[in-house]
Design a protein around this motif. Structure first.
Motif, mmCIF file in Angstrom:
data_model
loop_
_atom_site.group_PDB
_atom_site.id
_atom_site.type_symbol
_atom_site.label_atom_id
_atom_site.label_comp_id
_atom_site.label_asym_id
_atom_site.label_seq_id
_atom_site.Cartn_x
_atom_site.Cartn_y
_atom_site.Cartn_z
ATOM 1 N N ARG A 290 38.953 30.862 38.426
ATOM 2 C CA ARG A 290 39.767 31.691 39.327
ATOM 3 C C ARG A 290 40.491 32.858 38.671
ATOM 4 N NH1 ARG A 290 42.001 28.979 43.869
ATOM 5 N NH2 ARG A 290 40.598 27.356 44.571
ATOM 6 N N VAL A 312 42.763 37.244 41.891
ATOM 7 C CA VAL A 312 43.271 38.616 41.854
ATOM 8 C C VAL A 312 42.834 39.224 40.522
ATOM 9 C CG1 VAL A 312 45.282 40.113 42.025
ATOM 10 C CG2 VAL A 312 45.195 37.985 43.337
ATOM 11 N N ARG A 531 27.036 39.057 41.529
ATOM 12 C CA ARG A 531 28.069 39.286 42.551
ATOM 13 C C ARG A 531 29.212 38.298 42.312
ATOM 14 N NH1 ARG A 531 24.589 36.720 47.464
ATOM 15 N NH2 ARG A 531 24.642 34.583 46.694
ATOM 16 N N ALA A 532 30.351 38.622 42.869
ATOM 17 C CA ALA A 532 31.545 37.794 42.641
ATOM 18 C C ALA A 532 31.851 36.929 43.857
ATOM 19 C CB ALA A 532 32.739 38.689 42.333
ATOM 20 N N ASP A 533 32.610 35.891 43.632
ATOM 21 C CA ASP A 533 33.131 35.069 44.714
ATOM 22 C C ASP A 533 33.802 36.008 45.723
ATOM 23 O OD1 ASP A 533 34.516 31.903 44.951
ATOM 24 O OD2 ASP A 533 35.322 33.544 46.149
ATOM 25 N N PRO A 534 33.523 35.820 47.018
ATOM 26 C CA PRO A 534 34.099 36.752 48.010
ATOM 27 C C PRO A 534 35.624 36.791 48.019
ATOM 28 C CG PRO A 534 32.951 34.921 49.088
ATOM 29 C CD PRO A 534 32.635 34.832 47.636
ATOM 30 N N ARG A 535 36.237 35.809 47.361
ATOM 31 C CA ARG A 535 37.705 35.836 47.311
ATOM 32 C C ARG A 535 38.237 36.830 46.290
ATOM 33 N NH1 ARG A 535 38.357 29.460 47.066
ATOM 34 N NH2 ARG A 535 36.369 29.826 46.007
ATOM 35 N N ASP A 537 38.846 39.983 46.064
ATOM 36 C CA ASP A 537 38.904 41.139 46.972
ATOM 37 C C ASP A 537 38.561 42.449 46.282
ATOM 38 O OD1 ASP A 537 39.785 40.064 49.550
ATOM 39 O OD2 ASP A 537 41.605 39.478 48.480
ATOM 40 N N ARG A 540 34.754 43.441 46.210
ATOM 41 C CA ARG A 540 33.932 43.274 47.406
ATOM 42 C C ARG A 540 33.024 44.495 47.585
ATOM 43 N NH1 ARG A 540 35.359 39.809 50.669
ATOM 44 N NH2 ARG A 540 37.562 39.974 50.134
ATOM 45 N N GLY A 541 31.782 44.250 47.992
ATOM 46 C CA GLY A 541 30.869 45.361 48.248
ATOM 47 C C GLY A 541 30.304 46.003 46.995
ATOM 48 N N VAL A 543 28.294 45.227 42.991
ATOM 49 C CA VAL A 543 27.526 44.304 42.146
ATOM 50 C C VAL A 543 27.647 44.763 40.699
ATOM 51 C CG1 VAL A 543 25.855 43.544 43.884
ATOM 52 C CG2 VAL A 543 25.458 45.669 42.620
ATOM 53 N N ARG B 540 36.680 48.388 49.899
ATOM 54 C CA ARG B 540 35.242 48.412 50.122
ATOM 55 C C ARG B 540 34.803 47.095 50.777
ATOM 56 N NH1 ARG B 540 32.618 51.803 47.613
ATOM 57 N NH2 ARG B 540 34.085 51.869 45.855
ATOM 58 N N GLY B 541 33.875 47.212 51.729
ATOM 59 C CA GLY B 541 33.359 45.987 52.363
ATOM 60 C C GLY B 541 34.312 45.379 53.385
ATOM 61 N N ARG B 569 36.478 36.266 57.972
ATOM 62 C CA ARG B 569 35.407 37.266 57.865
ATOM 63 C C ARG B 569 35.175 37.788 59.271
ATOM 64 N NH1 ARG B 569 36.754 36.193 53.766
ATOM 65 N NH2 ARG B 569 35.721 35.484 51.868
ATOM 66 N N PRO B 602 33.071 32.021 38.917
ATOM 67 C CA PRO B 602 33.061 32.717 40.210
ATOM 68 C C PRO B 602 32.036 33.851 40.326
ATOM 69 C CG PRO B 602 34.882 33.494 38.899
ATOM 70 C CD PRO B 602 34.202 32.437 38.074
ATOM 71 N N TYR B 603 31.165 34.007 39.318
ATOM 72 C CA TYR B 603 30.169 35.074 39.369
ATOM 73 C C TYR B 603 28.781 34.447 39.306
ATOM 74 C CZ TYR B 603 34.449 37.336 37.787
ATOM 75 O OH TYR B 603 35.749 37.747 37.665
ATOM 76 N N ARG B 604 27.854 34.989 40.074
ATOM 77 C CA ARG B 604 26.519 34.393 40.045
ATOM 78 C C ARG B 604 25.464 35.449 40.358
ATOM 79 N NH1 ARG B 604 29.159 32.836 44.662
ATOM 80 N NH2 ARG B 604 28.083 33.095 46.649
#
Lengths: 667, 667
Positions: A290, A312, A531-535, A537, A540-541, A543, B540-541, B569, B602-604
């Motif tokens: 996290r 964060v 890509r990152a965990d959608p949390r 912030d 987001r959007g 890569v 973004r997003g 979401r 948290p990244y994949r």
């Protein structure tokens, strides 16, 4: 946990118990490749650079001034400046290894330091001398125990590489002073900056003297009970908010938190305190899941150099201090030895390649203090001969007012061979891949020698050749299959040519090896989108690109027409490909903004009919993150915006036509 | 620019030149609706709340202490605490208007302040008294001229509402002192916090005394030449980095920058300095296009309360100080009067509804100091009777150590009727919509009276009825068609029933109006998705919802199962719809995370085959941003993540199974 009788003594960390037994600098040699080049630069440039700068800014002279009673007037640098000499001494000792090419430097610096030590063992140039504040009158910020800790690590390094010398004696006297002053009946306090804890445990391991371990355990238990003042950043800043064994995540100042956790693992291992070890593992898990950047970097707050809240992780505000990377490797290594779990080596690898390797410039004479993942504006080049503010690291600087990072990188690169491999009763485990030669003895004095050849991290082929095996019995060679291979296929080829796929974790070959036997590990080193965990912030959007263990970035110097990185949009539906010279090329677009026809308002209704991006793509060149900012001032970003319809839609209409606008003024 | 002979004197801003002529509090009355309720709360709760708190924390007592020579010992509050009494006095004067229901309070506070003024007119309780630092010895942080500025504004407010009284006399003496001290031959300096500039211009407008205007012009010209020390935040913090007329964007401390810009417009208008006016318009344009939040909020840095870099507008770090919103309305209003361009009224509307209206709690007894657009953690409720640190505004607090916002909101709400409409030779212009009655006289003493009825901002129907027109000649009623209608259709219905579409900007009806004539403006008030310029990395997003001028937000108290806002979401392909009680309902999903089965990393790798989000949608309730945090501790977000495949994809596999993990420890 199993008893551990290390065959080597040339070890930065020598636990007496643990799943794995570390191998010493006399057992593992790095012979070529990425890290050999970095270590060569460290030995030939960085160590001398640090020595010269400390001479020049007067930190070395502080000790003489203390001996001559004029330090209250003449002292230079921050409270913790002493520790930089100790870290340098430690680095020199490990880099010298058993060869000792740096003995003259070590002797000279030791001679500079020695006279400042008082008869009772106390050694610090910022406190306790005539005209200065009294000893330990500012445990929150004074860094006295922190400095003693680095002094002790330097003394241990000398003893383990060249045998006990003057530096070791100074360190032992300092440690005895610390025990006498902070032991039972002494000051009921802890240092605002941890660091003494792992040092005392290592000294106990060196000397077999229990009292050093007891004192370290006492410091670990004392912390978290609010003995330090609740200052500007709160007690969490120095982890005095919560007892170590009750905490669930790393928090506060990142370097402090990681040094403390490393010391807690050392104490847990030596005292058999499995609850404490479990607590630190739990904190490591939560922190990695996290509060860690893609690079392995830790710490997202500039203000207090601290961890941020869960998820964060803004790339443009990444503090990711170099020293936190060093401390994270220290912690991961200790947890790997204790538990044998490859995930700790995974994080160490990521952090070494993307944080520790990022800090020093190619020439080893300038450094990043913090390691941002996104920079929007080109910075000026810090002057060759000036001291930079610590976090103004738009470009690497030769030295800092708070210059912890250069010496910390230096000592880490110097120790690096010790982090490559371990052994246990059954055989040898390879954790990090580099051209290397490994010799050790297994159970019953069984001598083994391995030779590793690889193009890692540029390539993924790792060949392990058995050069010697003094017994006919079966033993095991274990190889870490990195977590980054998840989703791709890794292969292991046995000496007999048998080829099998291996999953992330550990791959083993057990047999009665004979000299000449070869094992080959084939890792899928190729660029892929991350890509990152959608949390998270902040990304987001977007890569990112990773290739093997290396995180890549877009740097403005690779863009046409002097563009900065904010013009880049990439197409995640097209896989990134290898480019020349270790670069990666991603399909994308460059959206140059016409700032003369800017919208008057940057927000507009979502237009479902927004034009899709044109089909044409251009190749965006990406370079390894660790290599950025070696080609002059530039802007950089690791997380690349994915193309969306709105990213190419026309700007909203100016609500007042530009021409109309000014005619209305003064009419 | 045209000469301006205001028919009314009851004006917060009374320029002698400009495209539009302001209407006074005796010409415009707000009779109902959103702002009438806010003004009622201001009059019945907020003003008394501020008066009582300043009594309680001792700021009122400072003046008595100064008069009695014990202020060096007894003074309470920060350097600028005096200014809060002045802002309150100004607010009471405007709220009282010509009715004067608050005269007793004004008299009592004036009596408290008066004895502290020295014979030469200087009035400040933090400097210059026995045992204190000498006057103007700390122009960077002392705020003495800033305090004098608010005192002068209070004096002007009294003169314009009730005629010159004691407070006006005190203000004039203070202004004379300022001119004598900082005029030609005096101290060649400026105040670290602008504010004196617009005050002196307004006093010049009131009294016709040129020297006040000259002094203001001198302060504007002096700034930007580095007369202030280059402190921790640099000279840019107080706009002393660059002359006002050369700057291209607002920068540094947001409130300072906006007050200064407002003062520069006042000077430009009164001196006919069109270059200066053009420079401020240019700065406003760049600031609105690149450094302003969707709410109209300005300032993204907590550390120094300053503007950030272009497009660096992180919602979770939004400082968006309430006072910067107030100052932005001050600037926009001045630019609207000077240029007549509706875009300035557009920003004022956005800022009034989404920043100024957001600060006070429903009961008018607690306030936001900063106005974040994203809060992840519920805060504790600030205690009823304690002073909060200034920016800890997770929830509104009754009072702050730096309590500039409550009194600034109070004086703004008190002045509000003056911002609704203007007049010129040809007729009346409506800029803000509320139930109101407007009476004024046009060219040749032509008396007109208008009655506005509307459900704005909940609805978009605005009816303007002509109650009186004393001449048979044609004149014009102009109505602002808000910029937020772009992309939708707005209608205007003439008195004869003719219906036509109108574009963002200004809609006009010119005719020989007769009593009873009605004009109807129909604005498309309905929820719609808003997206940001792709250069705003932080959002973004995501998309936001705006409905008419109101920005909406998701607040955790409206989510099921005690979820926080990070689980939301939304589906931008489905238009948001009106819900009950002024809410908006957006189609979306709630993605609850199973923290017990967290990923270890948290990244994949990007999985092109990621499962698309399930078809089922739930309704996410959104509320007006200004209304949030009135229902107990909650989390909030304005920018809502758009659904993507990865937002619902399963977490990556744990590389070491959770069960396996602990068994390896202590084994």
């Amino acid at each position: 946990m199993k008893e551990n009788t290390a065959r080597s003594l040339v070890l930065p960390v020598a636990p007496s118990r643990g799943r794995l037994r570390p191998l010493g600098l006399d057992e593992v040699r790095i012979t070529g490749g990425f890290w050999a080049r970095r270590r060569h630069t460290n030995e030939t440039a960085t160590l001398g650079h640090c020595r010269d700068w400390m001479e020049r800014v007067g930190w070395t002279g502080n000790f003489r001034a203390a001996a001559e009673g004029r330090v209250h007037r003449d002292r230079r640098g921050r409270e913790f400046a002493d520790s930089e000499l100790y870290k340098l001494l430690e680095g020199m000792a490990w880099q010298a290894g058993t060869a000792g090419t740096l003995d003259a430097d070590i002797a000279a610096l030791t001679e500079a330091v020695a006279p400042a030590q008082t008869p009772d063992g106390y050694l610090n140039t910022a406190f306790g001398h005539p005209g200065q504040r009294r000893r330990y009158s500012d445990l929150e910020w004074g860094h006295e125990l922190y400095c003693h800790g680095h002094l002790i690590q330097a003394g241990v390094a000398q003893a383990r590489t060249r045998g006990e010398g003057e530096l070791t004696k100074i360190a032992r006297r300092a440690a005895d002073h610390v025990c006498a002053t902070f032991g039972p009946g002494g000051i009921e306090g802890v240092c605002g900056h941890p660091g003494i804890e792992p040092a005392l445990v290592e000294l106990a391991r060196l000397t077999g003297e229990e009292r050093y371990l007891d004192q370290a355990a006492l410091f670990i238990d004392r912390r978290g009970h609010g003995t330090l003042a609740d200052g500007e950043f709160g007690r969490v800043y120095y982890q005095d908010d919560q007892p170590v064994r009750r905490a669930t995540v790393l928090r506060g100042h990142a370097v402090r938190a990681l040094y403390l956790a490393a010391g807690a693992v050392d104490v847990a291992v030596e005292t058999g305190d499995d609850d404490l070890l479990t607590a630190v593992v739990r904190q490591w898990e939560a922190t990695v899941a996290r509060r860690t950047y893609l690079t392995g970097g830790m710490g997202s707050h500039h203000r207090d150099e601290s961890f941020g809240e869960d998820f964060v992780l803004p790339p443009d505000r990444a503090y990711s201090e170099t020293c936190a990377g060093v401390a994270s490797v220290m912690l991961s290594w200790r947890l790997l030895l204790a538990t044998g779990e490859p995930r700790f080596a995974d994080l160490a690898e990521r952090t070494l390649f993307n944080v520790v390797a990022t800090s020093p410039a190619q020439d080893g004479r300038a450094f990043f203090y913090s390691n941002t993942l996104h920079r929007r504006h080109r910075g000026a080049v810090p002057a060759e001969d000036t001291v930079s503010p610590r976090a103004e690291s738009s470009l690497r600087a030769p030295w800092f007012a708070v210059s912890c990072c250069p010496t910390n990188v230096a000592r880490t690169l110097a120790q690096l061979p010790a982090y490559l491999a371990t052994a246990d009763d059954h055989g040898v485990q390879l954790h990090q891949y580099a051209d290397a030669e490994i010799t050790t003895s297994l159970e019953g004095g069984h001598q083994v020698a391995l030779r590793v050849r690889t193009d890692y991290p540029s390539g993924g082929s790792v060949t392990v050749r058995v050069d010697r095996s003094s017994s006919d019995g079966p033993w095991t060679v274990s190889l870490r299959v990195p977590a980054w291979t998840a989703g791709a296929t890794a292969w292991l080829v046995d000496p007999d040519g048998t080829r099998r796929t291996v999953a992330p974790g550990t791959a083993e070959v057990t047999r009665a090896f004979r000299a000449g036997d070869e094992i080959r590990l084939e890792l899928p080193v190729r660029p892929c989108w991350i890509r990152a965990d959608p949390r998270v912030d902040a990304v987001r959007g977007t890569v990112a690109v990773q290739r093997g263990p290396l995180v890549y970035c877009a740097e403005s110097v690779d863009l046409p027409d002097g563009h900065e990185v904010d013009v880049i949009r990439v197409d995640p539906s097209a896989a990134p490909e290898d480019g020349p010279d270790g670069t990666v090329v991603a399909a994308g677009q460059i959206t140059a903004y016409d700032t003369r026809r800017e919208a008057t308002w940057p927000y507009r209704p979502l237009d479902a009919t927004a034009v899709p991006p044109p089909a044409d793509r251009t190749g965006i060149v990406l370079v390894p993150y660790h290599s950025w900012a070696n080609r002059g001032p530039s802007t950089v970003r690791v997380w690349l915006p994915a193309m969306e319809p709105d990213s190419t839609a026309p700007p909203p209409p100016d609500l007042v036509p530009a021409d109309d606008r000014h005619s209305t003024i003064g009419a």
